[in-house]
Scaffold this motif. Structure first.
Motif, PDB file in Angstrom:
ATOM      1  N   CYS A   1      43.632  49.860  30.799  1.00 54.80           N
ATOM      2  CA  CYS A   1      43.417  50.560  32.054  1.00 54.80           C
ATOM      3  C   CYS A   1      42.452  51.706  31.799  1.00 54.80           C
ATOM      4  O   CYS A   1      42.557  52.389  30.772  1.00 54.80           O
TER       5      CYS A   1
ATOM      6  N   TYR B   1      41.931  47.858  35.887  1.00 62.54           N
ATOM      7  CA  TYR B   1      43.090  47.418  35.102  1.00 62.54           C
ATOM      8  C   TYR B   1      42.960  45.913  34.919  1.00 62.54           C
ATOM      9  O   TYR B   1      42.596  45.188  35.845  1.00 62.54           O
TER      10      TYR B   1
ATOM     11  N   SER C   1      47.424  52.411  39.633  1.00 63.08           N
ATOM     12  CA  SER C   1      46.444  52.941  40.578  1.00 63.08           C
ATOM     13  C   SER C   1      47.029  54.065  41.418  1.00 63.08           C
ATOM     14  O   SER C   1      46.341  55.036  41.744  1.00 63.08           O
TER      15      SER C   1
ATOM     16  N   THR D   1      38.450  39.668  39.870  1.00 63.46           N
ATOM     17  CA  THR D   1      37.922  41.025  39.723  1.00 63.46           C
ATOM     18  C   THR D   1      36.437  40.961  39.377  1.00 63.46           C
ATOM     19  O   THR D   1      35.691  41.915  39.623  1.00 63.46           O
TER      20      THR D   1
ATOM     21  N   GLU E   1      49.686  46.802  38.435  1.00 62.46           N
ATOM     22  CA  GLU E   1      48.465  47.458  38.905  1.00 62.46           C
ATOM     23  C   GLU E   1      48.772  48.590  39.872  1.00 62.46           C
ATOM     24  O   GLU E   1      48.168  49.668  39.801  1.00 62.46           O
TER      25      GLU E   1
ATOM     26  N   SER F   1      44.904  41.573  37.749  1.00 66.34           N
ATOM     27  CA  SER F   1      43.853  42.571  37.501  1.00 66.34           C
ATOM     28  C   SER F   1      43.328  43.128  38.823  1.00 66.34           C
ATOM     29  O   SER F   1      43.438  42.500  39.872  1.00 66.34           O
ATOM     30  N   PHE F   2      42.720  44.325  38.746  1.00 64.95           N
ATOM     31  CA  PHE F   2      42.192  44.957  39.952  1.00 64.95           C
ATOM     32  C   PHE F   2      41.261  46.081  39.540  1.00 64.95           C
ATOM     33  O   PHE F   2      41.481  46.758  38.530  1.00 64.95           O
TER      34      PHE F   2
ATOM     35  N   ASN G   1      54.830  49.619  32.149  1.00 61.19           N
ATOM     36  CA  ASN G   1      54.489  48.214  32.385  1.00 61.19           C
ATOM     37  C   ASN G   1      54.960  47.337  31.232  1.00 61.19           C
ATOM     38  O   ASN G   1      55.351  46.185  31.436  1.00 61.19           O
TER      39      ASN G   1
ATOM     40  N   PRO H   1      40.620  42.351  43.702  1.00 62.75           N
ATOM     41  CA  PRO H   1      41.698  41.975  42.787  1.00 62.75           C
ATOM     42  C   PRO H   1      41.386  40.638  42.131  1.00 62.75           C
ATOM     43  O   PRO H   1      40.556  39.865  42.631  1.00 62.75           O
TER      44      PRO H   1
END
Length: 403
Positions: free
Chosen positions: A36, A371, A390, A72, A386, A357-358, A25, A352
């Protein structure tokens, strides 16, 4: 390509691909600062952080860095609601007005709590003008929310209650909690200490602001125009068209649609249970990890947990979301997996946040994932950063356990 990031933390055997994706990333997806974390079968198996929490001052993301996670927050707030439900404070299928009589105004007497939490109530916007001073007063917010007329016949459609969901949740808690606590206070008293996590809905002035990652994002509307390939065009049109359902949902007050303003102390301090939660990313994963294994720490019980897992009954006129302008599936304060938003197993649920972010729980895989980052991007769902994380979190360990 960027230089190799300064990444810290741990991964358990079998979860090394998550670390690889986290590094990628930074090297391939323009990450600035992020964290994360993953809990699997009740154990922390991923806890990573890296990059810069404040690039203007060249300050690194530290182990105890806090970050604002935008929507989130909704999933974390909804844990507080589920906690109250498990203690018999209300029934999801009863009218909201049974617990909050003023809510019945403007034809809302029969709207159920379930309809509100699953974004089917038509209450995606509050039209009475608000500002930060008003938002800091829960009585003022509750009065404005109670007056609001639905934007559609409840149950016929759904549309993302992007900001309002948290206000309706908070007032439901205030009306049913013996101590009349707001959702931020309830979370601080009942959820955070039980899980031993640091997460705030309404930041106390005792928290050192230097610990908080600085959000890297300016005018969201202007950014949309340079990122049209990442967004449903109907959503962009709606967001930029005054008076549309989408614009009304995100535009009152207008300051809430300006990401950089969330760096200000005044914005951090008020309770925005749908939008301004601040905390450690590992704490969010810890909370979802508890849900994923049956809620033993929070003592939610199977009745509440089964309700959280279950997708809402589809609205009478289909699953096209009138606010975000795409097909969606919702549960009780959470998004559920759907063809356009694929995450985890069919039992998973999460939310999310704007910018990328999620976080979610997956009871099938017994996994909690979170994350968050400080560089805002413009995907409404499934930010590539993300998704990369994930997918690696659940593809092997979730099926077979850590290697």
């Amino acid at each position: 390509m960027t230089s190799m990031p300064n990444v810290h933390g741990m991964v358990a055997p079998g979860f090394e691909p998550v670390r690889d994706a986290f590094i990628e990333n930074f090297t391939r997806r323009k990450e600035i600062g992020a964290a994360c974390a993953v809990y699997h079968r009740g154990e922390k198996v991923v806890d990573l952080w890296g990059g810069l929490r404040d690039p203007a001052r060249n300050l690194p993301w530290e182990e105890d860095t806090l970050v604002l996670v935008f929507s989130t927050t909704k999933g974390v707030s909804s844990i507080a609601v589920a906690h109250a439900h498990a203690r018999g404070r209300f029934d999801y299928d009863q009218p909201m007005a049974q617990y909050w009589p003023e809510f019945a105004e403007n034809g809302k007497a029969n709207i159920t709590i379930r309809q509100v939490l699953s974004h089917q109530a038509g209450l995606c916007a509050i039209d009475e003008p608000l500002d930060l001073e008003k938002l800091a007063d829960p009585d003022v917010v509750a009065a404005a929310a109670a007056k609001q007329a639905p934007a559609w016949t409840p149950g016929e459609h759904h549309g993302y209650h992007g900001l309002t969901l948290g206000w309706y949740e908070s007032e439901l808690l205030r009306r049913t909690d013996p101590k009349n606590r707001t959702i931020g206070r309830y979370f601080a008293d009942e959820i955070a200490p039980t899980l031993d996590i640091e997460f705030y809905i309404g930041l106390p002035d005792t928290v050192d602001p230097d610990r908080i990652a600085v959000i890297q994002g300016q005018n969201y509307a202007l950014g949309m125009l340079f990122n049209l390939h990442k967004l449903p065009l109907g959503f962009v049109w709606g967001f930029l068209t005054p008076g549309s359902i989408t614009a009304r949902a995100f535009g009152n007050p207008a300051v809430l649609g300006q990401p950089h303003r969330y760096n200000e102390a005044a914005m951090r301090a008020i309770e925005l249970p749908a939008a301004n939660g601040i905390g450690e990313v590992r704490g969010i994963a810890r909370a979802y990890g508890d849900l994923a294994i049956g809620g033993p720490s929070l003592e939610l019980g199977p009745h509440t947990l089964d309700a959280l897992e279950r997708a809402a009954r589809s609205p009478q006129k289909g699953t096209f979301d009138l606010v975000v302008r795409r097909e969606m599936s919702y549960g009780l304060g959470y998004c559920k997996p759907s063809p356009g938003f694929d995450f985890g197993s069919p039992r998973a649920y999460g939310t999310p946040g704007a910018g990328g972010s999620f976080a979610y729980a997956d009871p099938e895989l017994e996994l909690g994932f979170a994350y968050a980052m400080n560089r805002m991007d413009y995907y409404t769902l499934m930010d590539p950063r993300e998704v990369a994380l994930s997918e690696k979190a659940f593809e092997e360990p979730g099926a077979d356990g850590p290697a």
